[in-house]
Design a protein around this motif. Structure first.
Motif, PDB file in Angstrom:
ATOM      1  N   PHE A 145      31.366  53.978  32.414  1.00 57.45           N
ATOM      2  CA  PHE A 145      31.065  53.403  31.105  1.00 57.45           C
ATOM      3  C   PHE A 145      32.374  52.992  30.428  1.00 57.45           C
ATOM      4  CE2 PHE A 145      27.452  56.316  31.781  1.00 57.45           C
ATOM      5  CZ  PHE A 145      26.418  55.406  31.679  1.00 57.45           C
ATOM      6  N   LEU A 146      32.378  51.792  29.879  1.00 53.44           N
ATOM      7  CA  LEU A 146      33.502  51.316  29.080  1.00 53.44           C
ATOM      8  C   LEU A 146      33.148  51.517  27.614  1.00 53.44           C
ATOM      9  CD1 LEU A 146      36.123  49.787  28.418  1.00 53.44           C
ATOM     10  CD2 LEU A 146      34.874  47.639  28.814  1.00 53.44           C
ATOM     11  N   LEU A 147      33.946  52.334  26.920  1.00 53.03           N
ATOM     12  CA  LEU A 147      33.713  52.627  25.512  1.00 53.03           C
ATOM     13  C   LEU A 147      34.966  52.312  24.705  1.00 53.03           C
ATOM     14  CD1 LEU A 147      32.328  55.502  27.130  1.00 53.03           C
ATOM     15  CD2 LEU A 147      31.014  55.092  25.045  1.00 53.03           C
ATOM     16  N   THR A 148      34.771  51.878  23.459  1.00 51.49           N
ATOM     17  CA  THR A 148      35.893  51.490  22.613  1.00 51.49           C
ATOM     18  C   THR A 148      35.692  52.028  21.201  1.00 51.49           C
ATOM     19  OG1 THR A 148      34.875  49.398  21.909  1.00 51.49           O
ATOM     20  CG2 THR A 148      36.163  49.356  23.942  1.00 51.49           C
ATOM     21  N   LYS A 149      36.741  51.920  20.380  1.00 50.58           N
ATOM     22  CA  LYS A 149      36.673  52.418  19.005  1.00 50.58           C
ATOM     23  C   LYS A 149      36.137  51.380  18.038  1.00 50.58           C
ATOM     24  CE  LYS A 149      40.093  55.001  17.546  1.00 50.58           C
ATOM     25  NZ  LYS A 149      41.449  55.542  17.252  1.00 50.58           N
ATOM     26  N   SER A 150      36.102  50.116  18.465  1.00 50.83           N
ATOM     27  CA  SER A 150      35.587  49.048  17.612  1.00 50.83           C
ATOM     28  C   SER A 150      35.190  47.879  18.494  1.00 50.83           C
ATOM     29  CB  SER A 150      36.646  48.606  16.590  1.00 50.83           C
ATOM     30  OG  SER A 150      37.692  47.898  17.224  1.00 50.83           O
ATOM     31  N   GLU A 151      34.722  46.815  17.868  1.00 48.44           N
ATOM     32  CA  GLU A 151      34.314  45.643  18.635  1.00 48.44           C
ATOM     33  C   GLU A 151      35.511  44.835  19.138  1.00 48.44           C
ATOM     34  OE1 GLU A 151      34.415  44.202  14.314  1.00 48.44           O
ATOM     35  OE2 GLU A 151      33.990  46.056  15.428  1.00 48.44           O
ATOM     36  N   ARG A 152      36.698  45.102  18.615  1.00 50.77           N
ATOM     37  CA  ARG A 152      37.917  44.421  19.040  1.00 50.77           C
ATOM     38  C   ARG A 152      38.818  45.419  19.748  1.00 50.77           C
ATOM     39  NH1 ARG A 152      37.458  38.816  18.395  1.00 50.77           N
ATOM     40  NH2 ARG A 152      36.350  38.382  16.453  1.00 50.77           N
ATOM     41  N   TYR A 153      39.313  45.058  20.946  1.00 53.15           N
ATOM     42  CA  TYR A 153      40.142  45.988  21.697  1.00 53.15           C
ATOM     43  C   TYR A 153      40.940  45.212  22.733  1.00 53.15           C
ATOM     44  CZ  TYR A 153      36.037  45.462  24.701  1.00 53.15           C
ATOM     45  OH  TYR A 153      34.994  44.928  25.438  1.00 53.15           O
ATOM     46  N   PHE A 154      41.980  45.856  23.254  1.00 54.14           N
ATOM     47  CA  PHE A 154      42.805  45.224  24.279  1.00 54.14           C
ATOM     48  C   PHE A 154      42.101  45.297  25.630  1.00 54.14           C
ATOM     49  CE2 PHE A 154      45.774  45.721  27.823  1.00 54.14           C
ATOM     50  CZ  PHE A 154      46.448  44.518  27.744  1.00 54.14           C
ATOM     51  N   CYS A 155      42.037  44.168  26.302  1.00 59.56           N
ATOM     52  CA  CYS A 155      41.504  44.123  27.658  1.00 59.56           C
ATOM     53  C   CYS A 155      42.204  42.998  28.404  1.00 59.56           C
ATOM     54  CB  CYS A 155      39.992  43.891  27.657  1.00 59.56           C
ATOM     55  SG  CYS A 155      39.256  43.895  29.318  1.00 59.56           S
ATOM     56  N   ASP A 156      42.946  43.357  29.430  1.00 58.86           N
ATOM     57  CA  ASP A 156      43.619  42.356  30.259  1.00 58.86           C
ATOM     58  C   ASP A 156      42.590  41.814  31.253  1.00 58.86           C
ATOM     59  OD1 ASP A 156      45.202  40.787  31.854  1.00 58.86           O
ATOM     60  OD2 ASP A 156      46.827  42.247  32.026  1.00 58.86           O
ATOM     61  N   PHE A 157      41.864  40.828  30.797  1.00 60.32           N
ATOM     62  CA  PHE A 157      40.744  40.270  31.556  1.00 60.32           C
ATOM     63  C   PHE A 157      41.181  39.782  32.937  1.00 60.32           C
ATOM     64  CE2 PHE A 157      38.371  36.379  32.637  1.00 60.32           C
ATOM     65  CZ  PHE A 157      37.076  36.849  32.648  1.00 60.32           C
ATOM     66  N   ALA A 158      42.318  39.096  32.970  1.00 64.15           N
ATOM     67  CA  ALA A 158      42.766  38.495  34.234  1.00 64.15           C
ATOM     68  C   ALA A 158      43.174  39.552  35.248  1.00 64.15           C
ATOM     69  CB  ALA A 158      43.922  37.536  33.969  1.00 64.15           C
ATOM     70  N   ALA A 159      43.690  40.692  34.783  1.00 64.13           N
ATOM     71  CA  ALA A 159      44.230  41.690  35.698  1.00 64.13           C
ATOM     72  C   ALA A 159      43.160  42.349  36.559  1.00 64.13           C
ATOM     73  CB  ALA A 159      44.980  42.758  34.915  1.00 64.13           C
ATOM     74  N   MET A 160      41.898  42.311  36.100  1.00 60.42           N
ATOM     75  CA  MET A 160      40.848  42.987  36.857  1.00 60.42           C
ATOM     76  C   MET A 160      39.873  42.012  37.508  1.00 60.42           C
ATOM     77  SD  MET A 160      38.310  44.475  33.875  1.00 60.42           S
ATOM     78  CE  MET A 160      37.463  45.470  35.076  1.00 60.42           C
ATOM     79  N   GLN A 161      40.263  40.740  37.581  1.00 60.36           N
ATOM     80  CA  GLN A 161      39.373  39.796  38.249  1.00 60.36           C
ATOM     81  C   GLN A 161      39.291  40.105  39.740  1.00 60.36           C
ATOM     82  OE1 GLN A 161      40.449  35.750  37.119  1.00 60.36           O
ATOM     83  NE2 GLN A 161      38.845  35.836  35.581  1.00 60.36           N
ATOM     84  N   GLU A 162      38.253  39.584  40.380  1.00 61.04           N
ATOM     85  CA  GLU A 162      38.031  39.835  41.792  1.00 61.04           C
ATOM     86  C   GLU A 162      38.015  38.513  42.557  1.00 61.04           C
ATOM     87  OE1 GLU A 162      34.319  41.865  41.848  1.00 61.04           O
ATOM     88  OE2 GLU A 162      33.117  40.081  41.500  1.00 61.04           O
ATOM     89  N   PRO A 163      38.282  38.533  43.849  1.00 58.47           N
ATOM     90  CA  PRO A 163      38.288  37.285  44.628  1.00 58.47           C
ATOM     91  C   PRO A 163      36.909  36.645  44.663  1.00 58.47           C
ATOM     92  CG  PRO A 163      39.333  39.078  45.842  1.00 58.47           C
ATOM     93  CD  PRO A 163      38.651  39.691  44.665  1.00 58.47           C
ATOM     94  N   VAL A 164      36.906  35.332  44.657  1.00 58.76           N
ATOM     95  CA  VAL A 164      35.656  34.598  44.824  1.00 58.76           C
ATOM     96  C   VAL A 164      35.205  34.740  46.268  1.00 58.76           C
ATOM     97  CG1 VAL A 164      34.642  32.294  44.885  1.00 58.76           C
ATOM     98  CG2 VAL A 164      36.121  32.949  42.995  1.00 58.76           C
ATOM     99  N   SER A 165      33.927  34.921  46.459  1.00 54.82           N
ATOM    100  CA  SER A 165      33.388  35.033  47.813  1.00 54.82           C
ATOM    101  C   SER A 165      32.221  34.070  47.967  1.00 54.82           C
ATOM    102  CB  SER A 165      32.920  36.462  48.100  1.00 54.82           C
ATOM    103  OG  SER A 165      31.928  36.853  47.187  1.00 54.82           O
ATOM    104  N   GLY A 166      32.051  33.524  49.177  1.00 54.58           N
ATOM    105  CA  GLY A 166      30.938  32.625  49.454  1.00 54.58           C
ATOM    106  C   GLY A 166      30.964  31.406  48.549  1.00 54.58           C
ATOM    107  N   GLY A 167      29.797  31.045  47.998  1.00 55.89           N
ATOM    108  CA  GLY A 167      29.692  29.885  47.125  1.00 55.89           C
ATOM    109  C   GLY A 167      29.773  30.242  45.672  1.00 55.89           C
ATOM    110  N   ALA A 168      30.179  31.494  45.364  1.00 56.54           N
ATOM    111  CA  ALA A 168      30.249  31.916  43.972  1.00 56.54           C
ATOM    112  C   ALA A 168      31.397  31.217  43.275  1.00 56.54           C
ATOM    113  CB  ALA A 168      30.431  33.422  43.899  1.00 56.54           C
ATOM    114  N   HIS A 169      31.283  31.061  41.973  1.00 58.02           N
ATOM    115  CA  HIS A 169      32.345  30.450  41.201  1.00 58.02           C
ATOM    116  C   HIS A 169      32.389  31.099  39.838  1.00 58.02           C
ATOM    117  CE1 HIS A 169      29.127  28.052  39.280  1.00 58.02           C
ATOM    118  NE2 HIS A 169      28.684  27.896  40.496  1.00 58.02           N
TER     119      HIS A 169
END
Length: 322
Positions: free
Chosen positions: A143-167
């Motif tokens: 579970f991802l929990l935070t103290k408010s609706e605004r928080y630090f998240c390095d979105f790019a750092a946790m991306q995953e490789p594209v597989s198959g025809g996904a985009h």
């Protein structure tokens, strides 16, 4: 203030001392004891409360202190698995699923946390079970929990490789997915229309005529332009990660691959990552390897030595410029 250090003792007592000392952490990654699962043989341990309600109350108290320690824009990544009602529990139905992951998540939401995400940890190598009246359990939750609706998240750092025809950016972005129905993509990239257009010269490859050339050039340019954009995609909410064996005397080590995306997304190099149930030191090991500092608490003194062994090799900590 000490960092890269685990305090031996009750997690609530340790965190009260850290709060009093003015410590703040950017990210918390932890897996607390599950109710009714096992006895670690240490006085004061959590997870052996007589009732599930008492266990949940204890967990809310623990994570209230976590929230005090957490930076205002920080994140809590909480791993919790489910179980079945133990025979010793009074006033409950035997063989009932406890539902403790969601009961805890909702209790924390009621206590003021923002419940931002439920992530399913799918285990392709689950513990075998001999049951014959239900499926073998092969998942837990993060579970991802935070103290408010605004928080630090390095979105790019946790991306995953594209597989198959996904985009990653919707229809029309992935050049492989942007092929009209009926096109043949075989034979080294030759794209020719099948069916009623076959043999007409309309296509994308050898033999296409002047009518098709503008479309072919447009497609080729488009493909070249977006190719860098589709190597990775937004990480999905089901993480398939095998369990990781650990030879030392600890029963519930969660895998480093489960911890890594949480640390990457929830902190920057040089930030402090906390685990109030440090156990054998998985969070410390991952945080240190990724250039973060870490703090922990652990009730069982035998596990302190395990942590020291796993964090013996110093990580490269990069301080963020002011």
């Amino acid at each position: 203030m000490l960092t890269n250090y685990c305090y031996q003792g009750d997690c609530c007592a340790v965190m009260r001392d850290l709060v009093a000392a003015g410590v703040r952490v950017q990210c918390i990654v932890t897996s607390p004891p599950y109710w009714g699962l096992r006895d670690y043989g240490v006085a004061g341990q959590l997870g052996l409360e007589p009732t599930l309600r008492e266990f949940l109350d204890s967990m809310v108290e623990v994570f209230d202190l976590c929230r005090e320690l957490l930076a205002d824009d920080g994140t809590l990544w909480l791993n919790m698995g489910d179980g079945y009602v133990p025979c010793r529990a009074a006033g409950v139905k035997p063989k009932d699923v406890t539902g403790q992951p969601w009961r805890l998540a909702l209790a924390l939401q009621d206590a003021g946390w923002w419940l931002r995400q439920d992530i399913v940890w799918h285990k392709p190598n689950p513990m075998p079970e001999s049951v014959r009246d239900r499926c073998t359990k092969a998942h837990e939750y993060v579970f991802l929990l935070t103290k408010s609706e605004r928080y630090f998240c390095d979105f790019a750092a946790m991306q995953e490789p594209v597989s198959g025809g996904a985009h990653s950016r919707g229809a029309g972005v992935n050049p492989k997915a942007d092929i009209p129905s009926g096109w043949d993509t075989s034979a080294g990239g030759h794209r020719a229309l099948k069916g009623r257009y076959a043999g007409t010269g309309v296509g994308f490859g050898r033999g296409y005529d002047k009518v098709a050339k503008p479309r072919a050039k447009q497609n080729a340019s488009f493909a070249a332009a977006v190719a860098p954009l589709v190597d990775t995609r937004n990480r999905r909410s089901v993480w398939t990660i095998p369990t990781q064996s650990y030879s030392e005397a600890h029963f519930a080590t969660f895998p480093e691959a489960l911890v890594e995306p949480c640390v990457l997304a929830g902190s920057r190099p040089g930030d402090i990552v906390l685990d109030p149930f440090m156990g054998s030191g998985t969070v410390a090991s991952v945080a240190q390897r990724l250039g973060r500092r870490w703090l922990g608490a652990e009730l069982n003194p035998e596990y302190i030595a395990l942590q020291a062994e796993r964090t013996r090799q110093p990580g490269l900590v990069l301080e963020v410029a002011a």
